[in-house]
Design an enzyme around this catalytic site. Sequence first.
Site, PDB file in Angstrom:
ATOM      1  N   SER A 144       0.860  -1.185   0.000  1.00 57.92           N
ATOM      2  CA  SER A 144       0.000   0.000   0.000  1.00 57.92           C
ATOM      3  C   SER A 144       0.898   1.237   0.000  1.00 57.92           C
ATOM      4  O   SER A 144       1.764   1.382   0.859  1.00 57.92           O
ATOM      5  CB  SER A 144      -0.872  -0.041   1.266  1.00 57.92           C
ATOM      6  OG  SER A 144      -1.606   1.148   1.422  1.00 57.92           O
ATOM      7  N   LYS A 170      -1.232  -1.000  -4.336  1.00 54.93           N
ATOM      8  CA  LYS A 170      -2.408  -0.195  -3.945  1.00 54.93           C
ATOM      9  C   LYS A 170      -1.948   1.235  -3.742  1.00 54.93           C
ATOM     10  O   LYS A 170      -0.962   1.493  -3.047  1.00 54.93           O
ATOM     11  CB  LYS A 170      -3.010  -0.772  -2.660  1.00 54.93           C
ATOM     12  CG  LYS A 170      -3.957   0.149  -1.904  1.00 54.93           C
ATOM     13  CD  LYS A 170      -4.729  -0.620  -0.835  1.00 54.93           C
ATOM     14  CE  LYS A 170      -4.832   0.142   0.465  1.00 54.93           C
ATOM     15  NZ  LYS A 170      -5.593  -0.596   1.499  1.00 54.93           N
ATOM     16  N   LYS A 172      -3.075   5.144  -2.537  1.00 54.63           N
ATOM     17  CA  LYS A 172      -4.048   5.957  -1.824  1.00 54.63           C
ATOM     18  C   LYS A 172      -4.445   7.131  -2.718  1.00 54.63           C
ATOM     19  O   LYS A 172      -3.569   7.740  -3.367  1.00 54.63           O
ATOM     20  CB  LYS A 172      -3.438   6.482  -0.522  1.00 54.63           C
ATOM     21  CG  LYS A 172      -3.096   5.379   0.470  1.00 54.63           C
ATOM     22  CD  LYS A 172      -4.343   4.807   1.113  1.00 54.63           C
ATOM     23  CE  LYS A 172      -4.008   3.851   2.239  1.00 54.63           C
ATOM     24  NZ  LYS A 172      -5.225   3.320   2.901  1.00 54.63           N
ATOM     25  N   ASP A 197      -7.272   3.179  -3.135  1.00 56.04           N
ATOM     26  CA  ASP A 197      -7.981   3.224  -1.854  1.00 56.04           C
ATOM     27  C   ASP A 197      -8.271   4.680  -1.503  1.00 56.04           C
ATOM     28  O   ASP A 197      -7.350   5.468  -1.295  1.00 56.04           O
ATOM     29  CB  ASP A 197      -7.128   2.571  -0.753  1.00 56.04           C
ATOM     30  CG  ASP A 197      -7.856   2.480   0.593  1.00 56.04           C
ATOM     31  OD1 ASP A 197      -9.021   2.919   0.686  1.00 56.04           O
ATOM     32  OD2 ASP A 197      -7.248   1.956   1.555  1.00 56.04           O
ATOM     33  N   GLU A 222     -11.190   0.870  -3.391  1.00 56.14           N
ATOM     34  CA  GLU A 222     -11.509   0.591  -1.979  1.00 56.14           C
ATOM     35  C   GLU A 222     -12.164   1.808  -1.314  1.00 56.14           C
ATOM     36  O   GLU A 222     -11.673   2.928  -1.437  1.00 56.14           O
ATOM     37  CB  GLU A 222     -10.192   0.222  -1.271  1.00 56.14           C
ATOM     38  CG  GLU A 222     -10.354  -0.254   0.159  1.00 56.14           C
ATOM     39  CD  GLU A 222      -9.006  -0.731   0.726  1.00 56.14           C
ATOM     40  OE1 GLU A 222      -8.103  -1.118  -0.060  1.00 56.14           O
ATOM     41  OE2 GLU A 222      -8.849  -0.699   1.959  1.00 56.14           O
ATOM     42  N   LYS A 271     -10.167  -6.801   7.862  1.00 60.19           N
ATOM     43  CA  LYS A 271      -9.151  -6.460   8.864  1.00 60.19           C
ATOM     44  C   LYS A 271      -9.660  -6.945  10.208  1.00 60.19           C
ATOM     45  O   LYS A 271     -10.662  -6.413  10.712  1.00 60.19           O
ATOM     46  CB  LYS A 271      -8.949  -4.942   8.949  1.00 60.19           C
ATOM     47  CG  LYS A 271      -8.289  -4.306   7.752  1.00 60.19           C
ATOM     48  CD  LYS A 271      -8.166  -2.808   7.973  1.00 60.19           C
ATOM     49  CE  LYS A 271      -7.546  -2.138   6.749  1.00 60.19           C
ATOM     50  NZ  LYS A 271      -7.640  -0.663   6.833  1.00 60.19           N
ATOM     51  N   GLY A 299      -4.501  -4.331   6.281  1.00 59.08           N
ATOM     52  CA  GLY A 299      -3.502  -4.083   7.319  1.00 59.08           C
ATOM     53  C   GLY A 299      -3.678  -2.722   7.947  1.00 59.08           C
ATOM     54  O   GLY A 299      -4.312  -1.824   7.384  1.00 59.08           O
TER      55      GLY A 299
HETATM   56  O1  OSB Z   1      -7.256   1.963   4.576  1.00 57.95           O
HETATM   57  O2  OSB Z   1      -6.256   0.120   4.358  1.00 57.95           O
HETATM   58  C1  OSB Z   1      -6.321   1.227   4.871  1.00 57.95           C
HETATM   59  C2  OSB Z   1      -3.203   1.810   7.029  1.00 57.95           C
HETATM   60  C3  OSB Z   1      -3.750   2.487   8.103  1.00 57.95           C
HETATM   61  C4  OSB Z   1      -5.097   2.798   8.081  1.00 57.95           C
HETATM   62  C5  OSB Z   1      -5.900   2.397   6.992  1.00 57.95           C
HETATM   63  C6  OSB Z   1      -5.355   1.695   5.928  1.00 57.95           C
HETATM   64  C7  OSB Z   1      -3.972   1.433   5.934  1.00 57.95           C
HETATM   65  C8  OSB Z   1      -3.260   0.784   4.830  1.00 57.95           C
HETATM   66  C9  OSB Z   1      -1.937   0.126   5.150  1.00 57.95           C
HETATM   67  O3  OSB Z   1      -3.625   0.856   3.676  1.00 57.95           O
HETATM   68  C10 OSB Z   1      -1.881  -1.304   4.839  1.00 57.95           C
HETATM   69  C11 OSB Z   1      -0.691  -1.987   5.501  1.00 57.95           C
HETATM   70  O4  OSB Z   1      -0.741  -2.277   6.718  1.00 57.95           O
HETATM   71  O5  OSB Z   1       0.301  -2.205   4.800  1.00 57.95           O
HETATM   72 MG    MG Z   2      -8.503   0.883   3.246  1.00 51.39          MG
END
Ligand code: OSB
Ligand code: MG
Length: 382
Positions: A144, A170, A172, A197, A222, A271, A299
Amino acid sequence: MQPITIQAVHLHPVALPLVEPLRTSFGVEPFKSAILCEVVTKEGVIGWGESAVAPAPGYAGETMATAYHLLKHFLAPLLINKTLSSPYDARPILAFIRDNKHARAGLEMAVWDAFAKANGLRLADLFAHYLGQPSTNRAVVGVSIGIQPSVEDTLKIIRKRLDQGYKRIKLKIEPGWDIELARGVRAVLPDTMLMLDANSAYRLEDADHLAQLDAFNLIMIEQPLAHDDIYEHSKLQPRLKTPICLDESVKSANDLRLALELGAIGVLNLKPARVGGFAESLDMMAICAERALPLWIGGMLETGIGRAANVALASLPPVTLPCDISATDRYFAQDITEPPFVLQADSTLSVPDGLGIGVEVQRERLEAAVALWQAEADYPLG
Ligand code: OSB
Ligand code: MG
């Protein structure tokens, strides 16, 4: 299953420096924080769990302070001196406290770890026992990537991750950082397994704008809409070709059933932290398998404790897509557990051989992480 009796619960609020802070539509995570839950049983077993909470209520409504407060004064006392005959017994006890799934998940996870250790099992095999399907012993993973200053910066990081062996990327997004980003990345990498995401950054009125993303062959988008919405996602999905993956707004097996019923979901990001733990996660996994809903494990930048449990869960056959569980070195220069998780050439992490979560907490590193939390916290625990 050998029962366990909970003798004591120790709470460790920690902070760990991140190799690369993660910027999302709701803000920047300056460092990784969590309340680590240590459960000691009368039989002499120690179980570890992680309440994955941030200093501020950006992703969930919980914070380090709210989780610590509830764990210390309400959740831990509910478990002390209780004899549990199955790891599933923790869920109804902790559900006496409403909401606050991240806080509950940490303690529930410690119970699962203690149960696995007390019964001479790896956590992955304990999960597999209840699911009725064996662990594959590996988790297929991706990475991510946070919001960057430019498309060029993003491409640099993507290339580095692809070179390391991650096979799914992924990114953001947020309004103003979406279409051009996807176009720019796709122009260079037409075939990479790519997803976005939004962390709840859009409204249903943005449907036509979001539909432009259909041109970029994304495996999913997402959580485009509100963190607590399922209904409007059901109105958005028919207007997109790209499958909607729900994260924030599916907090229970019931939410998942509702989302399926309404046609609001094409993929589930599961999660354990968000749904209150592993009993609920296994129930949701069974629903996904029954309804053939594509599923992956998400995660929360977990420490080695939460990461190990997520890897165990991700090694189960109903997980059909790469997970947000990257190797230790993607998050931390040094984690609080050993051994680290290392990316294999086939974009997988291996389930460790040890009992329970299969990684060992390093006490001196744990103490350093507690000290860092005390030094860094803008919002002390009271
Ligand atoms: O939206 O998936 C999410 C991390 C913190 C809060 C929300 C998210 C995330 C990640 C990180 O996308 C995923 C990871 O732990 O590598
Ligand atoms: Mg997410």
